[in-house]
Design a protein around this motif. Sequence first.
Motif, PDB file in Angstrom:
ATOM      1  N   ARG A 136      29.874   1.139  -9.905  1.00  0.00           N
ATOM      2  CA  ARG A 136      31.133   0.834  -9.216  1.00  0.00           C
ATOM      3  C   ARG A 136      32.337   0.863 -10.147  1.00  0.00           C
ATOM      4  NH1 ARG A 136      31.557  -3.368  -5.039  1.00  0.00           N
ATOM      5  NH2 ARG A 136      32.265  -4.681  -6.716  1.00  0.00           N
ATOM      6  N   ASN A 137      32.119   0.611 -11.428  1.00  0.00           N
ATOM      7  CA  ASN A 137      33.264   0.465 -12.332  1.00  0.00           C
ATOM      8  C   ASN A 137      33.570   1.709 -13.145  1.00  0.00           C
ATOM      9  OD1 ASN A 137      34.146  -2.206 -11.755  1.00  0.00           O
ATOM     10  ND2 ASN A 137      32.241  -2.920 -12.651  1.00  0.00           N
ATOM     11  N   VAL A 138      32.908   2.802 -12.830  1.00  0.00           N
ATOM     12  CA  VAL A 138      33.178   4.041 -13.544  1.00  0.00           C
ATOM     13  C   VAL A 138      33.565   5.087 -12.499  1.00  0.00           C
ATOM     14  CG1 VAL A 138      32.125   5.846 -14.928  1.00  0.00           C
ATOM     15  CG2 VAL A 138      31.637   3.481 -15.439  1.00  0.00           C
ATOM     16  N   PRO A 139      34.603   5.890 -12.764  1.00  0.00           N
ATOM     17  CA  PRO A 139      35.086   6.831 -11.743  1.00  0.00           C
ATOM     18  C   PRO A 139      33.997   7.787 -11.255  1.00  0.00           C
ATOM     19  CG  PRO A 139      36.588   6.754 -13.589  1.00  0.00           C
ATOM     20  CD  PRO A 139      35.429   5.933 -13.981  1.00  0.00           C
ATOM     21  N   LEU A 140      34.051   8.074  -9.963  1.00  0.00           N
ATOM     22  CA  LEU A 140      33.077   8.997  -9.363  1.00  0.00           C
ATOM     23  C   LEU A 140      33.145  10.368 -10.019  1.00  0.00           C
ATOM     24  CD1 LEU A 140      31.099   9.942  -7.198  1.00  0.00           C
ATOM     25  CD2 LEU A 140      33.010  10.229  -5.670  1.00  0.00           C
ATOM     26  N   LEU A 141      34.364  10.821 -10.295  1.00  0.00           N
ATOM     27  CA  LEU A 141      34.509  12.156 -10.867  1.00  0.00           C
ATOM     28  C   LEU A 141      33.779  12.247 -12.210  1.00  0.00           C
ATOM     29  CD1 LEU A 141      35.819  14.853 -10.383  1.00  0.00           C
ATOM     30  CD2 LEU A 141      37.782  14.098 -11.670  1.00  0.00           C
ATOM     31  N   LEU A 142      33.832  11.148 -12.963  1.00  0.00           N
ATOM     32  CA  LEU A 142      33.121  11.120 -14.240  1.00  0.00           C
ATOM     33  C   LEU A 142      31.629  11.269 -13.996  1.00  0.00           C
ATOM     34  CD1 LEU A 142      33.249  10.719 -17.275  1.00  0.00           C
ATOM     35  CD2 LEU A 142      33.072   8.286 -16.908  1.00  0.00           C
ATOM     36  N   TRP A 143      31.102  10.555 -13.007  1.00  0.00           N
ATOM     37  CA  TRP A 143      29.675  10.674 -12.702  1.00  0.00           C
ATOM     38  C   TRP A 143      29.325  12.098 -12.323  1.00  0.00           C
ATOM     39  CZ3 TRP A 143      26.810   7.457 -14.843  1.00  0.00           C
ATOM     40  CH2 TRP A 143      27.104   6.097 -14.877  1.00  0.00           C
ATOM     41  N   LEU A 295      23.798  14.032  -6.034  1.00  0.00           N
ATOM     42  CA  LEU A 295      23.280  12.883  -6.773  1.00  0.00           C
ATOM     43  C   LEU A 295      24.380  11.876  -7.050  1.00  0.00           C
ATOM     44  CD1 LEU A 295      20.862  14.252  -9.503  1.00  0.00           C
ATOM     45  CD2 LEU A 295      20.409  12.521  -7.785  1.00  0.00           C
ATOM     46  N   ALA A 296      25.511  12.364  -7.559  1.00  0.00           N
ATOM     47  CA  ALA A 296      26.583  11.444  -7.938  1.00  0.00           C
ATOM     48  C   ALA A 296      27.116  10.707  -6.715  1.00  0.00           C
ATOM     49  CB  ALA A 296      27.705  12.210  -8.627  1.00  0.00           C
ATOM     50  N   LEU A 297      27.338  11.446  -5.613  1.00  0.00           N
ATOM     51  CA  LEU A 297      27.850  10.803  -4.392  1.00  0.00           C
ATOM     52  C   LEU A 297      26.873   9.742  -3.914  1.00  0.00           C
ATOM     53  CD1 LEU A 297      29.296  13.640  -2.150  1.00  0.00           C
ATOM     54  CD2 LEU A 297      30.523  11.705  -3.070  1.00  0.00           C
ATOM     55  N   SER A 298      25.563  10.063  -3.930  1.00  0.00           N
ATOM     56  CA  SER A 298      24.578   9.119  -3.404  1.00  0.00           C
ATOM     57  C   SER A 298      24.497   7.882  -4.282  1.00  0.00           C
ATOM     58  CB  SER A 298      23.199   9.750  -3.326  1.00  0.00           C
ATOM     59  OG  SER A 298      23.273  11.034  -2.858  1.00  0.00           O
ATOM     60  N   LEU A 299      24.427   8.091  -5.603  1.00  0.00           N
ATOM     61  CA  LEU A 299      24.274   6.941  -6.489  1.00  0.00           C
ATOM     62  C   LEU A 299      25.525   6.068  -6.462  1.00  0.00           C
ATOM     63  CD1 LEU A 299      22.502   8.665  -9.488  1.00  0.00           C
ATOM     64  CD2 LEU A 299      21.552   6.932  -7.979  1.00  0.00           C
ATOM     65  N   TYR A 300      26.691   6.721  -6.456  1.00  0.00           N
ATOM     66  CA  TYR A 300      27.953   5.981  -6.489  1.00  0.00           C
ATOM     67  C   TYR A 300      28.153   5.206  -5.185  1.00  0.00           C
ATOM     68  CZ  TYR A 300      33.041   5.369  -6.953  1.00  0.00           C
ATOM     69  OH  TYR A 300      34.307   4.866  -7.034  1.00  0.00           O
ATOM     70  N   THR A 301      28.040   5.916  -4.064  1.00  0.00           N
ATOM     71  CA  THR A 301      28.255   5.239  -2.783  1.00  0.00           C
ATOM     72  C   THR A 301      27.129   4.255  -2.504  1.00  0.00           C
ATOM     73  OG1 THR A 301      29.167   7.333  -2.106  1.00  0.00           O
ATOM     74  CG2 THR A 301      28.987   5.664  -0.433  1.00  0.00           C
ATOM     75  N   GLY A 302      25.911   4.593  -3.005  1.00  0.00           N
ATOM     76  CA  GLY A 302      24.778   3.681  -2.833  1.00  0.00           C
ATOM     77  C   GLY A 302      25.094   2.307  -3.404  1.00  0.00           C
ATOM     78  N   ALA A 303      25.786   2.271  -4.544  1.00  0.00           N
ATOM     79  CA  ALA A 303      26.136   0.991  -5.163  1.00  0.00           C
ATOM     80  C   ALA A 303      27.062   0.186  -4.246  1.00  0.00           C
ATOM     81  CB  ALA A 303      26.802   1.224  -6.510  1.00  0.00           C
ATOM     82  N   PHE A 304      27.994   0.889  -3.596  1.00  0.00           N
ATOM     83  CA  PHE A 304      28.908   0.187  -2.681  1.00  0.00           C
ATOM     84  C   PHE A 304      28.157  -0.301  -1.442  1.00  0.00           C
ATOM     85  CE2 PHE A 304      31.835   2.428  -5.325  1.00  0.00           C
ATOM     86  CZ  PHE A 304      32.959   1.629  -5.352  1.00  0.00           C
ATOM     87  N   ILE A 305      27.279   0.577  -0.925  1.00  0.00           N
ATOM     88  CA  ILE A 305      26.530   0.196   0.277  1.00  0.00           C
ATOM     89  C   ILE A 305      25.623  -0.983  -0.033  1.00  0.00           C
ATOM     90  CG2 ILE A 305      24.825   1.004   1.946  1.00  0.00           C
ATOM     91  CD1 ILE A 305      26.107   3.691   1.894  1.00  0.00           C
ATOM     92  N   ALA A 306      25.067  -1.022  -1.262  1.00  0.00           N
ATOM     93  CA  ALA A 306      24.201  -2.141  -1.638  1.00  0.00           C
ATOM     94  C   ALA A 306      24.964  -3.455  -1.535  1.00  0.00           C
ATOM     95  CB  ALA A 306      23.689  -1.938  -3.058  1.00  0.00           C
ATOM     96  N   GLU A 307      26.223  -3.453  -1.992  1.00  0.00           N
ATOM     97  CA  GLU A 307      27.013  -4.672  -1.910  1.00  0.00           C
ATOM     98  C   GLU A 307      27.299  -5.049  -0.464  1.00  0.00           C
ATOM     99  OE1 GLU A 307      26.518  -6.149  -4.635  1.00  0.00           O
ATOM    100  OE2 GLU A 307      28.579  -6.788  -4.941  1.00  0.00           O
ATOM    101  N   ILE A 308      27.507  -4.039   0.377  1.00  0.00           N
ATOM    102  CA  ILE A 308      27.764  -4.309   1.794  1.00  0.00           C
ATOM    103  C   ILE A 308      26.534  -4.926   2.437  1.00  0.00           C
ATOM    104  CG2 ILE A 308      28.188  -3.190   4.005  1.00  0.00           C
ATOM    105  CD1 ILE A 308      29.832  -1.122   2.442  1.00  0.00           C
ATOM    106  N   VAL A 309      25.369  -4.330   2.106  1.00  0.00           N
ATOM    107  CA  VAL A 309      24.119  -4.841   2.686  1.00  0.00           C
ATOM    108  C   VAL A 309      23.897  -6.279   2.236  1.00  0.00           C
ATOM    109  CG1 VAL A 309      21.621  -4.564   2.637  1.00  0.00           C
ATOM    110  CG2 VAL A 309      23.072  -2.581   2.923  1.00  0.00           C
ATOM    111  N   ARG A 310      24.130  -6.528   0.946  1.00  0.00           N
ATOM    112  CA  ARG A 310      23.926  -7.877   0.423  1.00  0.00           C
ATOM    113  C   ARG A 310      24.860  -8.873   1.118  1.00  0.00           C
ATOM    114  NH1 ARG A 310      25.552 -11.157  -4.381  1.00  0.00           N
ATOM    115  NH2 ARG A 310      27.453  -9.933  -4.393  1.00  0.00           N
ATOM    116  N   ALA A 311      26.134  -8.471   1.232  1.00  0.00           N
ATOM    117  CA  ALA A 311      27.088  -9.362   1.882  1.00  0.00           C
ATOM    118  C   ALA A 311      26.685  -9.611   3.330  1.00  0.00           C
ATOM    119  CB  ALA A 311      28.486  -8.765   1.815  1.00  0.00           C
TER     120      ALA A 311
END
Lengths: 422, 435
Positions: A136-143, A295-311
């Motif tokens: 979450r704390n590193v830009p998607l473009l970098l990934w 891969l980058a889109l899935s891993l990056y967005t996956g991190a955000f979705i994980a937080e949504i699921v947890r919340a």
Amino acid sequence: MTTSMSAPQKPFRLSMLIYDTRYRSKTIQIAALIGFFCGLGWLIDNTVTNLSVLGKEPSFRFLTEEAGYKINQKLIEYTAQDTHLRAAFVGLLNTLLVAVLGCFTATVIGVVVGVLRLSKNWLIARLMTIYIEGFRNVPLLLWIVFIMAILVETLPAPSAFRGDSPAASMILGDSVAISNRGIYVPEALFSRSLGDISLFEGTSLQFEVSLDLVAILAVLGLSIWAAKWLGTRADRIQETTGKRPTTWYIQIPLIAAPILSLLFTLGFHLGLPELKGFNFSGGTHIRNSLLALWLALSLYTGAFIAEIVRAGIMAIDHGQTEAAAALGLRPKRIMSLVIMPQALRVIIPPLISNYLNIIKNSSLAIAVGYLDLTGTLIGITLNQTGRELETLLLGMMVYLTISLGISFAMNWYNKHVKLVER
Amino acid sequence: MSDTSFVRLEMLPGREPPANKTGVMRWLQENLFSSWLNSVLTILSAGLIIYSLNFLLSWAISPTWNATSLANCREILHDIGRNGHFTGACWGVIRERWIQILFGFYPSELYWRPILTLMLLFVALSRILFADKVPHQLIWLTAVYPFLMPWLLWGGSIWVPVSVATGLTAGFYTYVLVSRNSSSFAALLATIAVALFWVIWAGGQFADALSSLVLIELEPVASRKFGGMMLSVTIGVVAIGFSLPIGIVLALGRQSNLLIVKALCTGFIEFIRGVPLITLLFVASTLLNIFMPPGTEFDIIMRVIIMVTLFASAYMAETIRGGLAALPRGQYEGADSLGLTYWQSRRLIIMPQALKISIPGIVSTFINLFKDTTLVSVIGLLDPLGLSTAIRADADWNGIVWELYGFIALLFFIACFSMSRYSMYLERRLQTGLK
């Protein structure tokens, strides 16, 4: 004679437009509207003047001209002789392809990680936190460029697969080759194919629909529907008589038999990739650019979705878990029958916006050379034709249509599953 | 009478709990080995951690700090008997290029300016960020900073920012004076008139006149020399600074019951949120000059900042709208019943509460904005990612991956992670205990 109790009507004065609340809101709105149109007119006037100085009258005629560039990762037939419009259409399909793939994998990753982060296992929960914070704390473009660089620099070249004792070998029974040019996977081939039908024949948007695929989907759909119907019938019988008829021995063949016989009739076989000359041939080639983006889109967005699921899970009152436990449900069933259905209501709205983010972020494909809508229409076509205004307008409108369409559909769905509050 | 009492008369001393129910053992059992599945997971992930740490450390500890090229790195590693692909990091690239990743092509003798700007930024922000810990007088620096920052970074005559500041002050006092004697709407019109007068005519003359009297100027630095982390931070900070107020106005506009205002705001927000930032950056790089009056040459960084600000404002507006919607209806009604005007009630009652509710959202918008500044590399600006492409294209460092991207990722991680930690601190500090 009745006397009016209301205050005497004052004659209208101009200052009332500002001081009188009855008129003020209208004054403000009209002022805003005039301001808006003045601004818009100013912009349009500038644009027209500037474009006529440059000698570029706005026109969409360039869309029907020959594109002259190649697109290597494509879903439909396309050659460099096709029009710019067709190139844009190929790009749009590429955007949708990576978006669908990304949404699917990101959801899977997100749900698994989100649930695991709530795990009682301290180590697992910490590991998941590291994953989430890291992505979450590193830009998607970098990934994206990072993963692309890893794929290109560290995977073996096709030449490494050659020779008697090759440095690299294909996996899964010699069917999948992972090389620095991308992944080669088997493709589905039909020896007695039904052929294709062309839609929009003769236009730039012409594309072929494989009848084999249609037939497979239709048969699969029908058999699943039949199996479901059998299940509902069993439910009904159970409710009336208390005895549930065993159905699995009918359901499984009901799904498997028609599709297998159809595949056999069509002569289904896999086309395996083979090393020929300098490169692999046969099979489907998934290029590095698509892989890196996916891969980058899935891993990056996956991190955000994980937080949504947890919340979402944490938003459910602990009493629900306790009540379910008091009823004697086991932890797994509490999760799937009590917590998750309620959590979904909290999860779905932000999930929608994350799906929309995937679609919009897929435009970063341009950084790794995957030719999606941004790469074709707003990238190469813009550069070749010099039509900034038209290409950007068209590209933005397409993205806007997709975004608004999806959010409309998803909101409609959300409204249906929403808890009815009293 | 015989004594048949079987009641214990003395207390027994408390006993230690069993060994596996205290301290480390208990913690281990509860958190790592509570069931067989958990035990398996624990062992698997511990194995994974040990394996990757071992790998990472042996890779990172590598005597290549003074290497001058990737080939040189490989030689150094080969000489100490480490062969193969992942045997050691090549830190030479970081030693050689770290200053460039931070400052781009900014003249090296002027590095003190961006550094001073960054330090002043923290001082200026401290009054806002840690209001209870710093002296009140610092608010003056906060007010001056927006004018100081462009002067320090771009250089040129000091009278240009001074003229802008004078214009703004004049506008502010016009508003205060007129609204004291007339309505706020009339005051607004007067302010706009003063602002237009200043922008079109008086401002430039004022700056020119002062420059010809006393010339105080810094060596100008062209925008194309900006690059690296400094460029990301500049774009990020300016866009963050502007997007918050614009976002508030847009959110209020979207909530307003003035139909046309509402429609305009909604249309703007939905349009911006519906398109990818990259298309807006293309607008900045190719179209924005066409929208402006003929002959206007806009600086590319300025154009990018404008588009990034507009982009962030739309997201900010939605975040704040969430906060506005979360306020209980009674707060709005209470403000109305006190007889406050629209702006008074927003300023004194609604906004403080709404902003407090939306702090996490606002900060995550900030973080996203800062991360999105990397997209400028796509339109050819040399932010850290743009520079990394250039460095990787250099014959000396061709093929370098992990060290370079790892370094840039670390820089972004530190910035974004500290922002998110700060937001948690702020949330706790503003926690009133009332929900």
